[in-house]
Design an enzyme around this catalytic site. Structure first.
Site, mmCIF file in Angstrom:
data_model
loop_
_atom_site.group_PDB
_atom_site.id
_atom_site.type_symbol
_atom_site.label_atom_id
_atom_site.label_comp_id
_atom_site.label_asym_id
_atom_site.label_seq_id
_atom_site.Cartn_x
_atom_site.Cartn_y
_atom_site.Cartn_z
ATOM 1 C CE1 TYR A 98 -3.913 1.783 21.732
ATOM 2 C CE2 TYR A 98 -2.223 0.135 21.336
ATOM 3 C CZ TYR A 98 -3.548 0.472 21.492
ATOM 4 O OH TYR A 98 -4.507 -0.499 21.404
ATOM 5 C CE LYS A 195 -7.151 1.780 17.159
ATOM 6 N NZ LYS A 195 -5.895 2.118 17.775
HETATM 7 C C1 LIG Z 1 -4.785 1.345 18.339
HETATM 8 C C2 LIG Z 1 -3.434 1.914 18.298
HETATM 9 C C3 LIG Z 1 -2.302 1.092 18.107
HETATM 10 C C4 LIG Z 1 -2.411 -0.424 17.993
HETATM 11 O O1 LIG Z 1 -3.058 -0.797 16.838
HETATM 12 P P1 LIG Z 1 -3.931 -2.149 16.689
HETATM 13 O O2 LIG Z 1 -4.425 -2.057 15.292
HETATM 14 O O3 LIG Z 1 -5.002 -2.088 17.733
HETATM 15 O O4 LIG Z 1 -3.006 -3.292 16.913
HETATM 16 C C5 LIG Z 1 -1.064 1.700 18.029
HETATM 17 N N1 LIG Z 1 -0.925 3.047 18.163
HETATM 18 C C6 LIG Z 1 -1.985 3.860 18.370
HETATM 19 C C7 LIG Z 1 -1.773 5.322 18.488
HETATM 20 C C8 LIG Z 1 -3.267 3.326 18.440
HETATM 21 O O5 LIG Z 1 -4.313 4.140 18.650
#
Ligand SMILES: *Cc1c(COP(=O)(O)O)cnc(C)c1O
Length: 380
Positions: A98, A195
């Protein structure tokens, strides 16, 4: 307890004092002590809060770990995990990790002398080759973003155990409903709960689960020292999101399978990346280590112009970053999530200008496919 039941009944689910079937939001900073120096389990909400504790207990059970921790964001969770290491330590990381994790590691944590090798962790030989005497951990994502590369977690775990390294898995894409890295040998699991776990595009949060008391003690010390905690309202939203995680993931996956098949058969689509397709390079490993293939699909339409056309014409896919919610989202990684990566490195990773990424939601599948069909149509 079976998976779907676990989403409803794992962890702390209500309030013993009142019988409330939903965990109350304990909007409180401090707690009355019966005598000086004695407390009832809670003394200050940075250290512990009952709503956050309910969430932390729940995620620990969902990931079959020893203890869970809730943070202000996925990045706060990953930063806190990285604080387990010391200057001079070396960590092997998935090369298409990421973007935010890449930025944290290369631009912030390198100041504190943590060193990294970014390698294709889907190839165990690459992982082994990258190991140095200073290596302390392997940090992987599976599936990855946006090409859905799959790393054999079990195989990497066998290697990390033999070398006494920690295996950290970012399980955001697979969710605890479809994949449990601790069962496959991981030591630490991290989630951007923003997510799928939240699932409604309304909260930013991070979760961590560890598999030993020693790690739990250390991470609680770090969480309390840094103060990167999740507030009680957001903790409650995640508890609410988890209740429907099972049915959401099944609906999302069913839609994703249909869309992946539709795209595979579309003459204007050059390539489709979805672990559920038998043609996908990681399909066999994904089938072995997950219960489902998730809701992320990337596909190549051959050119930047065509990708622009698709995102411009769709009606039910919102052009936005992020993923994992009930509504379908669409993005062009080269121009959005991965724009900060130099084009040459993007192309090396396989992130072409014509690559379109979908986060499939739970809308009616016929609407989603009709929408993609009209958006892909050529009008020459
Ligand atoms: C979005 C995401 C993050 C970061 O998370 P946030 O809640 O935006 O800080 C880390 N790893 C993956 C795979 C992500 O999709």
């Amino acid at each position: 307890m079976r998976k779907k039941t676990k989403m409803i009944h794992a962890g702390i689910t209500g309030d013993n004092q009142t019988g409330a079937v939903s965990v109350p939001i304990f909007q409180v900073s401090t707690y009355k002590q019966p005598e000086a120096g004695k407390h009832t389990g809670y003394e200050y909400s940075r250290t512990g809060n009952p709503t956050r504790h309910a969430l932390e207990t729940t995620i620990a059970e969902l990931e079959n770990g020893t203890a869970g921790f809730a943070f202000a964001s996925g990045m706060a969770a990953i930063t806190s995990v990285m604080m387990l290491f010391e200057p001079g330590d070396h960590i092997i990381v998935t090369d298409d990790v990421y973007g935010g994790s890449y930025r944290l590691m290369t631009r912030v944590l390198e100041r504190f002398k943590l060193n990294y090798s970014f390698v294709d962790t889907s190839d165990l030989k690459e992982v082994k080759k990258a190991a140095q005497p200073e290596t302390k951990a392997v940090f992987i994502e599976s599936p990855t973003n946006p090409l859905l590369k799959i790393t054999d977690i079990n195989a990497v775990a066998a290697f990390t155990h033999s070398k006494k390294l920690k295996l950290i898995v970012d399980n955001t894409f697979a969710t605890p409903y479809f994949q449990n890295p601790i069962d496959l040998g991981a030591d630490i699991v991290v989630h951007s709960a923003t997510k799928y776990i939240g699932g409604h595009s309304d909260v930013v949060a991070g979760l961590v689960v560890v598999n030993t008391e020693a790690l739990a003690e250390e991470l609680h010390f770090i969480q309390n020292s840094i103060g990167s905690i999740l507030g009680p309202q957001d903790a409650w939203l995640l508890l609410r999101g988890i209740k429907t995680l099972g049915i959401r993931m099944e609906a999302i996956e069913s839609n994703a399978q249909h869309i992946a098949n539709f795209l595979m058969n579309h003459p204007d689509v050059a390539k489709v990346f979805y672990p559920g397709l038998v043609q996908h390079t990681g399909h066999e490993v994904a089938e072995k280590q997950t219960r489902g293939f998730g809701g992320m699909i990337s596909f190549d339409v051959g050119s930047e112009e065509k990708a622009d056309q698709v995102v411009d014409r769709v009606n039910y896919f919102t052009l936005a970053e992020s993923l994992g919610a009930v509504e379908s989202l669409i993005s062009i990684p080269a121009k959005m999530t991965h724009a900060s990566i130099p084009r040459s490195r993007r192309l090396m990773l396989g992130i072409t200008d014509g690559l379109v990424r979908l986060s499939v939601g739970i809308e009616d599948i016929d609407d989603l496919i009709e929408d993609l069909a009209q958006a892909l149509k050529s009008y020459e």
